[in-house]
Enzyme design. Structure first.
Site, mmCIF file in Angstrom:
data_model
loop_
_atom_site.group_PDB
_atom_site.id
_atom_site.type_symbol
_atom_site.label_atom_id
_atom_site.label_comp_id
_atom_site.label_asym_id
_atom_site.label_seq_id
_atom_site.Cartn_x
_atom_site.Cartn_y
_atom_site.Cartn_z
ATOM 1 C CG PHE A 17 0.413 4.490 3.799
ATOM 2 C CD1 PHE A 17 -0.861 4.428 4.646
ATOM 3 C CD2 PHE A 17 0.964 3.102 3.585
ATOM 4 C CE1 PHE A 17 -1.254 3.151 5.169
ATOM 5 C CE2 PHE A 17 0.489 1.901 4.328
ATOM 6 C CZ PHE A 17 -0.648 1.860 4.922
ATOM 7 C CB THR B 177 -0.974 0.089 1.126
ATOM 8 O OG1 THR B 177 -1.914 -0.869 0.970
ATOM 9 C CG2 THR B 177 -1.680 1.179 1.165
#
Length: 265
Positions: A158, A156
């Site tokens: 961020f 992911t």
């Protein structure tokens, strides 16, 4: 947040919107929010907040490996679980695992993976949660299974949001969004051509509904370079002149992708 010259103090919030609001109101200096996942694509709630609801800017990004765990209520066995709580992104990233091991359980969306643990603990039905090992440690909840994401290379991206973005480093990227009042052939092509003619590489192109009418979209673009670079600034000025709405979401250093040996979230 930072309380002076010392190290940052981490403060948890219950949702993406809550942490963004905390920075806007001065309760925190920076907000760390997910924006893109390697399996499920854009985190649309973050994208929509950046487009429509905040003037905070991206000042940093980090890409982390994500490993999900299955957590259970005390004295509940996997085969007894009737409901599984987690953030919609986490539920989607573990879709195959749920089909194989918890096909009879209903997936229920939580505001966050941390919030899923609280939802599980408060459930009046036999429940599980998909969350992180760290959340299990903090909450004192048993981990029934680990690394349950459907692909081991799950990562992911961020972004760190603050009042201002970052100065030039020479290894930067810039995120923008824009839309057009009229839908005509070649409109988007002409805008993106401002990058091509200047040799600016586009890293990411996405669209989101403009939330005003069906079939109208806001375009989100990530490019190489900083908004203060002369060539990038010229391209952005030309696109702004073509667009109805135009917004620089931030210029910031490009992240180094951390390997799977990094402590997972």
């Amino acid at each position: 947040m930072r309380g002076g010259a010392g190290p940052a103090r981490l403060v948890p919030f219950g949702s993406i919107a809550a942490v963004v609001r905390a920075v806007e109101e001065g309760a925190a200096d920076e907000a760390v929010v997910p924006i893109e996942n390697s399996l499920e694509g854009a985190v649309t709630h973050t994208a929509d907040l950046l487009i429509h609801h905040t003037d905070l800017r991206i000042r940093m990004e980090v890409v982390l490996p994500i490993h999900h765990c299955l957590l259970l209520q005390p004295d509940v066995r996997v085969e007894e679980v009737q409901v599984v709580y987690s953030h919609p992104q986490a539920l989607a990233q573990c879709r195959g695992y749920l089909a194989r091991h918890l096909s009879g359980a209903a997936p229920v969306a939580s505001l966050s993976t941390a919030g899923a643990v609280r939802d599980m603990q408060g459930s009046d039905r036999p429940a599980a949660a998909i969350s992180s090992r760290r959340a299990a440690e903090i909450s004192g909840v048993a981990v029934a299974d680990g690394n349950i994401e459907d692909r081991g290379n799950n990562k992911t991206r961020f972004v760190v949001l603050a009042v201002g973005d970052a100065p030039r480093t020479g290894r930067d990227k810039t995120s923008i969004c824009f839309d057009f009042s009229e839908d005509a052939a070649g409109t988007l092509h002409g805008a993106l051509g401002e990058f091509a003619t200047r040799g600016i590489n586009m890293i990411r192109v996405e669209s989101r509904p403009d939330k005003r009418s069906l079939g109208r979209y806001v375009f989100l673009i990530d490019i190489e370079g900083h908004r203060e670079d002369a060539v990038v600034g010229a391209a952005l000025a030309r696109i702004e002149a073509r667009a109805t709405m135009f917004k620089v979401l931030g210029s910031y250093p490009r992240a180094k992708v951390l390997d799977s040996g990094t402590r997972p979230l």
